[in-house]
Design an enzyme around this catalytic site. Structure first.
Site, PDB file in Angstrom:
ATOM      1  N   ASP A  59       0.829  -1.199   0.000  1.00 41.18           N
ATOM      2  CA  ASP A  59       0.000   0.000   0.000  1.00 41.18           C
ATOM      3  C   ASP A  59       0.867   1.253   0.000  1.00 41.18           C
ATOM      4  O   ASP A  59       1.992   1.236   0.496  1.00 41.18           O
ATOM      5  CB  ASP A  59      -0.925  -0.028   1.229  1.00 41.18           C
ATOM      6  CG  ASP A  59      -2.093   0.921   1.089  1.00 41.18           C
ATOM      7  OD1 ASP A  59      -2.346   1.407  -0.038  1.00 41.18           O
ATOM      8  OD2 ASP A  59      -2.755   1.192   2.108  1.00 41.18           O
ATOM      9  N   TRP A  61       2.769   7.887  -2.603  1.00 38.40           N
ATOM     10  CA  TRP A  61       4.159   8.044  -3.041  1.00 38.40           C
ATOM     11  C   TRP A  61       4.210   8.933  -4.286  1.00 38.40           C
ATOM     12  O   TRP A  61       5.057   9.821  -4.396  1.00 38.40           O
ATOM     13  CB  TRP A  61       4.738   6.655  -3.361  1.00 38.40           C
ATOM     14  CG  TRP A  61       6.179   6.637  -3.787  1.00 38.40           C
ATOM     15  CD1 TRP A  61       7.264   6.427  -2.985  1.00 38.40           C
ATOM     16  CD2 TRP A  61       6.686   6.806  -5.117  1.00 38.40           C
ATOM     17  NE1 TRP A  61       8.422   6.462  -3.738  1.00 38.40           N
ATOM     18  CE2 TRP A  61       8.091   6.686  -5.042  1.00 38.40           C
ATOM     19  CE3 TRP A  61       6.100   7.034  -6.363  1.00 38.40           C
ATOM     20  CZ2 TRP A  61       8.912   6.800  -6.153  1.00 38.40           C
ATOM     21  CZ3 TRP A  61       6.915   7.158  -7.482  1.00 38.40           C
ATOM     22  CH2 TRP A  61       8.313   7.034  -7.375  1.00 38.40           C
ATOM     23  N   ASN A 104     -10.882  -3.449  -5.489  1.00 38.97           N
ATOM     24  CA  ASN A 104     -10.153  -2.466  -6.291  1.00 38.97           C
ATOM     25  C   ASN A 104     -10.791  -2.196  -7.661  1.00 38.97           C
ATOM     26  O   ASN A 104     -10.477  -1.202  -8.311  1.00 38.97           O
ATOM     27  CB  ASN A 104      -8.682  -2.899  -6.496  1.00 38.97           C
ATOM     28  CG  ASN A 104      -7.833  -2.695  -5.254  1.00 38.97           C
ATOM     29  OD1 ASN A 104      -6.882  -3.436  -5.003  1.00 38.97           O
ATOM     30  ND2 ASN A 104      -8.142  -1.679  -4.450  1.00 38.97           N
ATOM     31  N   TRP A 105     -11.728  -3.072  -8.064  1.00 36.37           N
ATOM     32  CA  TRP A 105     -12.457  -2.809  -9.322  1.00 36.37           C
ATOM     33  C   TRP A 105     -13.235  -1.516  -9.233  1.00 36.37           C
ATOM     34  O   TRP A 105     -13.610  -0.928 -10.248  1.00 36.37           O
ATOM     35  CB  TRP A 105     -13.426  -3.956  -9.637  1.00 36.37           C
ATOM     36  CG  TRP A 105     -12.759  -5.259  -9.933  1.00 36.37           C
ATOM     37  CD1 TRP A 105     -12.692  -6.342  -9.109  1.00 36.37           C
ATOM     38  CD2 TRP A 105     -12.056  -5.632 -11.129  1.00 36.37           C
ATOM     39  NE1 TRP A 105     -11.994  -7.359  -9.706  1.00 36.37           N
ATOM     40  CE2 TRP A 105     -11.591  -6.953 -10.948  1.00 36.37           C
ATOM     41  CE3 TRP A 105     -11.764  -4.969 -12.330  1.00 36.37           C
ATOM     42  CZ2 TRP A 105     -10.855  -7.635 -11.921  1.00 36.37           C
ATOM     43  CZ3 TRP A 105     -11.035  -5.651 -13.305  1.00 36.37           C
ATOM     44  CH2 TRP A 105     -10.590  -6.962 -13.095  1.00 36.37           C
TER      45      TRP A 105
HETATM   46  C1  IPE Z   1      -1.319   0.295  -3.948  1.00 37.86           C
HETATM   47  O1  IPE Z   1      -1.414   1.451  -3.246  1.00 37.86           O
HETATM   48  C2  IPE Z   1      -2.392  -0.698  -3.647  1.00 37.86           C
HETATM   49  C3  IPE Z   1      -3.091  -1.208  -4.856  1.00 37.86           C
HETATM   50  C4  IPE Z   1      -4.386  -1.384  -4.852  1.00 37.86           C
HETATM   51  C5  IPE Z   1      -2.362  -1.548  -6.065  1.00 37.86           C
HETATM   52  P1  IPE Z   1      -2.631   2.475  -3.310  1.00 37.86           P
HETATM   53  O2  IPE Z   1      -3.058   2.703  -4.714  1.00 37.86           O
HETATM   54  O3  IPE Z   1      -3.715   2.030  -2.382  1.00 37.86           O
HETATM   55  O4  IPE Z   1      -1.919   3.778  -2.733  1.00 37.86           O
HETATM   56  P2  IPE Z   1      -2.526   4.871  -1.766  1.00 37.86           P
HETATM   57  O5  IPE Z   1      -3.144   4.165  -0.609  1.00 37.86           O
HETATM   58  O6  IPE Z   1      -3.511   5.660  -2.565  1.00 37.86           O
HETATM   59  O7  IPE Z   1      -1.332   5.681  -1.367  1.00 37.86           O
HETATM   60 MG    MG Z   2      -4.234   2.414  -0.454  1.00 32.77          MG
END
Ligand code: IPE
Ligand code: MG
Length: 234
Positions: free
Chosen positions: A2, A7, A50-51
């Site tokens: 995460d 970042w 995440n979809w």
């Molecule tokens: C990666 O980090 C996690 C995935 C779903 C690929 P995020 O996309 O959740 O990053 P933040 O939480 O917005 O910083």
């Molecule tokens: Mg995240």
């Protein structure tokens, strides 16, 4: 894994640049754990939730998985790493499904470490899928026990995780290995995934080494409670 988005934002970059930087961190992290003799490493890359992110980001994440497999597969194979996938593979685009299956096929006899990619994975979805298959198999109720349920999960013959590390600072499980993680030690670090390096891994492992795992029992030094009285009688 995460913190990719944050970042990127920190650097004034689009979120996808953060995800790409995250994939560039994979080699370093996998190598460190493999060097330490860790036998099973699971990376939570994409959840069933995440979809619900914007279409552009979802497409970008799917494209990145494709690129990562293409870019890293030979390197992983040469290093004795077996690849597995957990999650709803059937929910991914057919070309990606094929690519994942081929990667698993190619590496299936590798012994040094098993790298498990959780992609389109959700702990609740996994339990739903397990119950469906269990019922479809006509298992009688009295045969259902913890071992049987474990065997119907995606993780079937894999051991439960000892340590769950979350980067990006959140203190939650977010639907990761709900059943398997029942007694996992949880470690959260505020470091964003693309920055998570060897030193951060060492810190997490050191914290883990200092945990006292009791699995519901009393600590060893209290298991003879009540303590013997002065003259040796209870
Ligand atoms: C990666 O980090 C996690 C995935 C779903 C690929 P995020 O996309 O959740 O990053 P933040 O939480 O917005 O910083
Ligand atoms: Mg995240």
């Amino acid at each position: 894994m995460d913190g990719n988005g944050r970042w990127a934002r920190q650097r004034g970059l689009p979120r996808l640049a953060g995800h790409r930087a995250g994939t560039e961190n994979l080699r370093r992290v996998i190598r460190r754990f493999a060097d330490y003799g860790v036998k099973f490493l699971t990376l939570y890359a994409f959840s069933t939730e995440n979809w619900m992110r914007p279409k552009k980001e979802v497409e970008g994440l799917l494209r990145l998985l494709r690129q990562v497999i293409r870019r890293e597969l030979n390197h992983l194979h040469e290093n004795g790493i077996r690849l597995l996938h957990i999650g709803r593979l059937e929910g991914l685009p057919p070309a990606l499904q094929r690519q994942v299956k081929e990667a698993m096929e190619l590496t299936r006899f590798n012994q040094r470490m098993t790298l498990i990619i959780a992609f389109n994975y959700g702990g609740r979805a996994e339990i739903v899928d397990a119950v469906r298959r269990l019922l479809a198999a006509g298992i009688p109720p009295e045969e259902v026990d913890e071992r049987l349920i474990s065997s119907f999960l995606y993780t079937n013959d894999l051991p439960d995780p000892d340590l769950i590390i979350r980067t990006g600072g959140e203190m939650r499980l977010s639907n990761f290995l709900l059943w398997q993680g029942a007694y996992a030690e949880f470690y959260s670090t505020s470091v964003y995934w693309p920055d998570f390096d060897e030193n951060d891994i060492d810190q997490a492992l050191l914290a883990y080494a200092n945990r006292k795992r009791r699995f519901g029992r009393l600590p060893d030094d209290e298991s003879d409670y009540p303590p013997p009285s002065q003259d040796g009688r209870r």
